[in-house]
Motif scaffolding. Structure first.
Motif, PDB file in Angstrom:
ATOM      1  N   ARG A  48       0.816  -1.223   0.000  1.00  8.35           N
ATOM      2  CA  ARG A  48       0.000   0.000   0.000  1.00  8.35           C
ATOM      3  C   ARG A  48       0.841   1.260   0.000  1.00  8.35           C
ATOM      4  NH1 ARG A  48      -2.862  -2.905   4.140  1.00  8.35           N
ATOM      5  NH2 ARG A  48      -1.922  -1.511   5.688  1.00  8.35           N
ATOM      6  N   GLY A  49       2.163   1.127   0.064  1.00  8.82           N
ATOM      7  CA  GLY A  49       3.039   2.292   0.073  1.00  8.82           C
ATOM      8  C   GLY A  49       3.157   2.960   1.418  1.00  8.82           C
ATOM      9  N   GLU A  50       2.742   2.265   2.485  1.00 10.10           N
ATOM     10  CA  GLU A  50       2.808   2.825   3.828  1.00 10.10           C
ATOM     11  C   GLU A  50       4.130   2.532   4.525  1.00 10.10           C
ATOM     12  OE1 GLU A  50      -1.980   1.993   4.515  1.00 10.10           O
ATOM     13  OE2 GLU A  50      -0.498   1.071   5.841  1.00 10.10           O
ATOM     14  N   LEU A  51       4.941   1.679   3.913  1.00  8.86           N
ATOM     15  CA  LEU A  51       6.203   1.263   4.521  1.00  8.86           C
ATOM     16  C   LEU A  51       7.240   1.132   3.422  1.00  8.86           C
ATOM     17  CD1 LEU A  51       7.333   0.307   7.336  1.00  8.86           C
ATOM     18  CD2 LEU A  51       6.826  -2.027   6.589  1.00  8.86           C
ATOM     19  N   ALA A  52       8.418   1.695   3.662  1.00  6.70           N
ATOM     20  CA  ALA A  52       9.513   1.581   2.690  1.00  6.70           C
ATOM     21  C   ALA A  52      10.197   0.231   2.865  1.00  6.70           C
ATOM     22  CB  ALA A  52      10.519   2.708   2.893  1.00  6.70           C
ATOM     23  N   LEU A  53      10.768  -0.278   1.782  1.00  4.39           N
ATOM     24  CA  LEU A  53      11.443  -1.569   1.846  1.00  4.39           C
ATOM     25  C   LEU A  53      12.552  -1.558   2.889  1.00  4.39           C
ATOM     26  CD1 LEU A  53      11.754  -4.425   0.694  1.00  4.39           C
ATOM     27  CD2 LEU A  53      13.282  -3.474  -1.044  1.00  4.39           C
ATOM     28  N   ALA A  54      13.267  -0.457   2.983  1.00  2.00           N
ATOM     29  CA  ALA A  54      14.372  -0.357   3.941  1.00  2.00           C
ATOM     30  C   ALA A  54      13.893  -0.427   5.383  1.00  2.00           C
ATOM     31  CB  ALA A  54      15.147   0.940   3.715  1.00  2.00           C
ATOM     32  N   ASP A  55      12.616  -0.135   5.615  1.00  2.00           N
ATOM     33  CA  ASP A  55      12.073  -0.147   6.971  1.00  2.00           C
ATOM     34  C   ASP A  55      11.355  -1.446   7.311  1.00  2.00           C
ATOM     35  OD1 ASP A  55      12.965   2.482   7.440  1.00  2.00           O
ATOM     36  OD2 ASP A  55      11.186   3.296   6.429  1.00  2.00           O
ATOM     37  N   CYS A  56      11.321  -2.376   6.356  1.00  2.00           N
ATOM     38  CA  CYS A  56      10.661  -3.654   6.588  1.00  2.00           C
ATOM     39  C   CYS A  56      11.542  -4.589   7.404  1.00  2.00           C
ATOM     40  CB  CYS A  56      10.332  -4.327   5.251  1.00  2.00           C
ATOM     41  SG  CYS A  56       9.026  -3.543   4.301  1.00  2.00           S
ATOM     42  N   ASP A  57      10.949  -5.661   7.878  1.00  2.00           N
ATOM     43  CA  ASP A  57      11.720  -6.733   8.509  1.00  2.00           C
ATOM     44  C   ASP A  57      12.831  -7.167   7.558  1.00  2.00           C
ATOM     45  OD1 ASP A  57      12.187  -9.823   8.901  1.00  2.00           O
ATOM     46  OD2 ASP A  57      11.243  -9.158  10.754  1.00  2.00           O
ATOM     47  N   PRO A  58      14.031  -7.478   8.066  1.00  2.00           N
ATOM     48  CA  PRO A  58      15.149  -7.854   7.193  1.00  2.00           C
ATOM     49  C   PRO A  58      14.869  -9.041   6.273  1.00  2.00           C
ATOM     50  CG  PRO A  58      15.940  -7.398   9.414  1.00  2.00           C
ATOM     51  CD  PRO A  58      14.450  -7.378   9.478  1.00  2.00           C
ATOM     52  N   ASP A  59      13.905  -9.891   6.645  1.00  2.00           N
ATOM     53  CA  ASP A  59      13.579 -11.023   5.783  1.00  2.00           C
ATOM     54  C   ASP A  59      12.878 -10.592   4.495  1.00  2.00           C
ATOM     55  OD1 ASP A  59      14.633 -13.147   7.258  1.00  2.00           O
ATOM     56  OD2 ASP A  59      12.829 -13.348   8.489  1.00  2.00           O
ATOM     57  N   VAL A  60      12.248  -9.421   4.485  1.00  2.00           N
ATOM     58  CA  VAL A  60      11.462  -9.011   3.320  1.00  2.00           C
ATOM     59  C   VAL A  60      12.325  -8.833   2.079  1.00  2.00           C
ATOM     60  CG1 VAL A  60       9.951  -7.235   2.355  1.00  2.00           C
ATOM     61  CG2 VAL A  60       9.590  -8.048   4.697  1.00  2.00           C
ATOM     62  N   PRO A  61      13.396  -8.034   2.109  1.00  2.00           N
ATOM     63  CA  PRO A  61      14.210  -7.921   0.898  1.00  2.00           C
ATOM     64  C   PRO A  61      14.850  -9.237   0.481  1.00  2.00           C
ATOM     65  CG  PRO A  61      15.244  -6.750   2.745  1.00  2.00           C
ATOM     66  CD  PRO A  61      13.864  -7.102   3.162  1.00  2.00           C
ATOM     67  N   THR A  62      15.177 -10.100   1.448  1.00  2.00           N
ATOM     68  CA  THR A  62      15.742 -11.415   1.122  1.00  2.00           C
ATOM     69  C   THR A  62      14.736 -12.256   0.360  1.00  2.00           C
ATOM     70  OG1 THR A  62      17.143 -11.345   3.098  1.00  2.00           O
ATOM     71  CG2 THR A  62      16.786 -13.497   2.078  1.00  2.00           C
ATOM     72  N   VAL A  63      13.498 -12.256   0.822  1.00  2.00           N
ATOM     73  CA  VAL A  63      12.443 -13.025   0.160  1.00  2.00           C
ATOM     74  C   VAL A  63      12.155 -12.462  -1.229  1.00  2.00           C
ATOM     75  CG1 VAL A  63       9.943 -13.429   0.218  1.00  2.00           C
ATOM     76  CG2 VAL A  63      11.358 -13.970   2.217  1.00  2.00           C
ATOM     77  N   LEU A  64      12.073 -11.154  -1.355  1.00  5.47           N
ATOM     78  CA  LEU A  64      11.780 -10.569  -2.668  1.00  5.47           C
ATOM     79  C   LEU A  64      12.909 -10.833  -3.662  1.00  5.47           C
ATOM     80  CD1 LEU A  64      10.105  -7.188  -1.672  1.00  5.47           C
ATOM     81  CD2 LEU A  64       9.037  -9.370  -2.256  1.00  5.47           C
ATOM     82  N   ALA A  65      14.148 -10.872  -3.165  1.00  5.78           N
ATOM     83  CA  ALA A  65      15.271 -11.226  -4.041  1.00  5.78           C
ATOM     84  C   ALA A  65      15.157 -12.666  -4.510  1.00  5.78           C
ATOM     85  CB  ALA A  65      16.599 -10.998  -3.316  1.00  5.78           C
ATOM     86  N   ALA A  66      14.743 -13.567  -3.609  1.00  3.96           N
ATOM     87  CA  ALA A  66      14.540 -14.972  -3.994  1.00  3.96           C
ATOM     88  C   ALA A  66      13.436 -15.090  -5.030  1.00  3.96           C
ATOM     89  CB  ALA A  66      14.213 -15.804  -2.763  1.00  3.96           C
ATOM     90  N   CYS A  67      12.376 -14.307  -4.883  1.00  4.02           N
ATOM     91  CA  CYS A  67      11.286 -14.325  -5.863  1.00  4.02           C
ATOM     92  C   CYS A  67      11.789 -13.903  -7.233  1.00  4.02           C
ATOM     93  CB  CYS A  67      10.159 -13.405  -5.408  1.00  4.02           C
ATOM     94  SG  CYS A  67       9.200 -14.015  -3.995  1.00  4.02           S
ATOM     95  N   ARG A  68      12.650 -12.899  -7.279  1.00  4.78           N
ATOM     96  CA  ARG A  68      13.193 -12.458  -8.576  1.00  4.78           C
ATOM     97  C   ARG A  68      14.069 -13.531  -9.202  1.00  4.78           C
ATOM     98  NH1 ARG A  68      13.459  -7.591  -5.586  1.00  4.78           N
ATOM     99  NH2 ARG A  68      15.653  -7.914  -5.057  1.00  4.78           N
TER     100      ARG A  68
END
Length: 250
Positions: A48-68
């Protein structure tokens, strides 16, 4: 995550009892961060754009990288945005099972099985894994057997036609069930993501794609009830299994 997880341990290690508590805690944390059913999860707020990726739980960018990575491996048949909404569940569910299995392994358990929403990771063995017959509650379409299995099933039995064709945005209807057995070392997270992508491909493209993955096998059930499989799949059938199954699969 909209599903049920279960853990079976035959040969526990010295830390297995406490590991079970950590598994429950870990699964609830993954659900709190990644659930698309919860409006307050990091994934929902990020979408929804209420949270920046850098402010998410550290697992979030790891998971999104795996998805890519899986998107690249499947030529775009996997996406973390099915239907346009951020939803990495195609990776997260299998990854959650993998995380639970890793905690059991680190506890010293040598014989264990973790199951979550059609995804199964075993350690040791042999284990026998039943594959539910789509649309026939209580019946099995096959039984797989082996050591250290990673088995993922995508289908319509539990959640209906929920897998979308990422190229059209419409439900994938060419299959009612697709089960992948991962090669040793592949892990259930990747096996599950591949199963989701292959289900979206439809039977012909899916079986041809799986056949090119070394050590990975597939069992497909079509809407008319017929079954198709990759050449190495019968090697995962128990020797004492029903003889007519091998001859009946087409």
């Amino acid at each position: 995550m909209g599903t049920v997880f279960s853990v079976a341990v035959r040969d526990p290690g010295p830390g297995t009892a406490s590991a079970l508590d950590r598994i429950v805690e870990r699964l609830h944390r993954i659900d709190a961060v990644f659930s698309t059913y919860r409006p307050d999860s990091d994934i929902s707020r990020l979408d929804r754009g209420e949270l920046a990726l850098a402010d998410c739980d550290p697992d979030v960018p790891t998971v999104l990288a795996a998805c890519r990575e899986v998107a690249a491996e499947t030529d775009g048949w996997f996406t973390e945005r099915p239907g346009g909404r951020l939803d990495p569940s195609g990776w997260v569910k299998g990854w959650a099972v993998e995380e639970a299995a890793a905690l059991l392994r680190s506890s010293g358990a040598r014989q264990y099985c973790v199951s979550g929403g059609g995804d199964v990771q075993t350690g040791g063995g042999p284990w026998r894994i039943g594959i539910a017959a789509p649309g026939r509650p209580g019946l099995l379409t096959a039984v797989l057997a082996g050591h250290g299995l990673a088995v993922a099933t995508s289908g319509t039995a539990e959640r209906g036609a929920h897998v979308l064709d990422p190229h059209t945005g419409r439900p994938a209807l060419g299959l009612v069930s697709l089960t992948l057995v991962g090669a040793p070392g592949t892990g259930i997270a990747r096996t599950d993501a591949w199963a989701t992508a292959a289900f979206a491909m439809g039977p012909d493209r899916a079986l041809a794609w799986v056949a090119r993955r070394p050590g990975v096998e597939a069992l497909a059930v079509l809407p008319d009830g017929s079954k198709r499989w990759t050449p190495g799949l019968p090697g995962h059938l128990p020797a004492a299994g029903p003889a007519d199954w091998r001859s009946a699969v087409r």
